[in-house]
Design a protein around this motif. Structure first.
Motif, short mmCIF file in Angstrom:
data_model
loop_
_atom_site.label_atom_id
_atom_site.label_comp_id
_atom_site.label_asym_id
_atom_site.label_seq_id
_atom_site.Cartn_x
_atom_site.Cartn_y
_atom_site.Cartn_z
N PRO A 286 -1.12 7.93 -10.07
CA PRO A 286 -1.05 7.06 -11.26
C PRO A 286 0.01 5.98 -11.15
N ASP A 287 1.11 6.24 -10.45
CA ASP A 287 2.16 5.24 -10.26
C ASP A 287 2.03 4.53 -8.91
N PHE A 288 1.63 5.27 -7.89
CA PHE A 288 1.62 4.72 -6.54
C PHE A 288 0.51 3.69 -6.35
N VAL A 289 -0.70 4.00 -6.81
CA VAL A 289 -1.84 3.11 -6.56
C VAL A 289 -1.65 1.75 -7.24
N PRO A 290 -1.25 1.70 -8.53
CA PRO A 290 -1.01 0.37 -9.13
C PRO A 290 0.10 -0.41 -8.40
N TRP A 291 1.15 0.29 -8.00
CA TRP A 291 2.21 -0.39 -7.25
C TRP A 291 1.67 -0.94 -5.95
N LEU A 292 0.83 -0.16 -5.25
CA LEU A 292 0.26 -0.59 -3.97
C LEU A 292 -0.59 -1.83 -4.16
N ARG A 293 -1.40 -1.86 -5.24
CA ARG A 293 -2.21 -3.05 -5.52
C ARG A 293 -1.32 -4.28 -5.75
N GLU A 294 -0.26 -4.10 -6.53
CA GLU A 294 0.64 -5.22 -6.79
C GLU A 294 1.32 -5.71 -5.51
N PHE A 295 1.72 -4.77 -4.70
CA PHE A 295 2.39 -5.13 -3.44
C PHE A 295 1.45 -5.89 -2.52
N LEU A 296 0.20 -5.45 -2.42
CA LEU A 296 -0.77 -6.14 -1.57
C LEU A 296 -1.06 -7.54 -2.10
N ASP A 297 -1.09 -7.70 -3.44
CA ASP A 297 -1.28 -9.02 -4.02
C ASP A 297 -0.10 -9.93 -3.68
N GLU A 298 1.10 -9.37 -3.69
CA GLU A 298 2.30 -10.14 -3.41
C GLU A 298 2.31 -10.70 -1.99
N ILE A 299 1.86 -9.87 -1.05
CA ILE A 299 1.91 -10.30 0.36
C ILE A 299 0.64 -10.98 0.81
N GLY A 300 -0.34 -11.09 -0.12
CA GLY A 300 -1.55 -11.82 0.18
C GLY A 300 -2.52 -11.06 1.07
#
Length: 300
Positions: A286-300
């Protein structure tokens, strides 16, 4: 069903130097690197135990003592957790020692997987056994090892796990020549080759790290010269058994595995495995997957 000796023991080769993970593996066994919060080797022992194999021999080497410690009781740590009333972590600490009866033997010299299996001869004796490699983790929801034992109970001989891989990856594996049987997920193995060039591979069906092996393999390994990489290859010994009848330790069958397998053999595959396991954890996702999505968006 034919009357073949039951499979009751598992052998886990864990003597490799782990050079692809240096410097982390200079003092820590590769098998003890964590998949989130549990060492990879524990998943392997859990798999053996879930298939009913409660007698497990670990083939280790120098600087592998922490593996033995992990599967032993830790009374001081247990006492501290018990005093705190931390029942959850207490059960986690106690679990490894209760999975199976663990035995240990040292390989001594890094002479290859075939030699590591040969080190199990005295413990295994004249009985079939499972061999599980720590680089391959099989999802607990896909009972591959149980299926392999069923195939051994039906056909005798040895059974290997086969997985279809892209043609450009076949040079990383032992590869099988196969013939269909009456069962959709079972094939007869007629030949094996260790790490062939892609244009010479007999198929795309590669051996992954699960075997159920007839004890006749020990005599074959004793006469098997070093092969690819100057090591004694288990694939070469199984190739010999594949040409034999049941009275001589053959044949060899393969189970075509189409389930979930996680590779921890190199850094990139290890990282992929950790991410997949974390994303599948109810307490982390619940916390890791949303963070992972945000991180991937950040690095393109």
């Amino acid at each position: 069903m034919a009357d073949f000796d039951p499979v009751t023991k598992a052998v886990v080769p864990a003597a490799g130097l782990g050079t692809r993970f240096l410097p982390a593996t200079k003092a820590t066994p590769k098998e003890m690197l964590p998949i989130v919060d549990k060492p990879a080797i524990q998943y392997v022992v859990e798999e053996a135990a879930s298939a009913g194999l409660l007698d497990v021999l670990m083939v280790t080497g120098k600087n592998k003592r922490s593996i033995e410690d992990h599967f032993d009781r830790a009374f001081e740590l247990e006492g501290a957790l018990e005093a705190k009333g931390d029942e959850h972590r207490l059960s986690q600490v106690r679990e490894p020692a209760s999975l199976a009866t663990l035995h240990y033997v040292r390989q001594g010299e890094p002479k290859g997987l075939g030699h590591a299996v040969l080190c199990a001869k005295q413990h295994v004796g004249d009985h079939p056994f499972a061999c599980l490699l720590g680089d391959d983790l099989i999802d607990y929801r896909d009972p591959l090892l149980k299926r392999m034992i069923e195939v051994r109970d039906t056909f005798g001989g040895s059974v290997i796990a086969l997985m279809e891989v892209p043609k450009e990856q076949v040079s990383q594996y032992g590869v099988a020549t196969i013939e269909a049987t009456a069962e959709d997920d079972v094939v007869r193995v007629t030949d094996l080759v260790e790490k062939p060039p892609a244009d010479e591979a007999p198929s795309n069906w590669a051996i992954i790290g699960r075997y159920v092996i007839d004890p006749a393999v020990f005599a074959v390994l004793e006469d098997t010269p070093p092969g690819r990489g100057g090591e004694i290859q288990l694939t070469d010994a199984l190739r010999t058994l594949a040409s034999r009848g049941s009275a001589e330790g053959g044949p060899v069958h393969g189970v075509l595995f189409r389930g979930r397998r996680y590779d921890t053999g190199d850094k990139l595959d290890y990282l992929r495995t950790v991410v997949k396991f974390a994303a599948d954890r109810e307490d982390l996702a619940p916390d890791f997957v949303p963070w992972l999505r945000e991180f991937l968006d950040e690095i393109g």
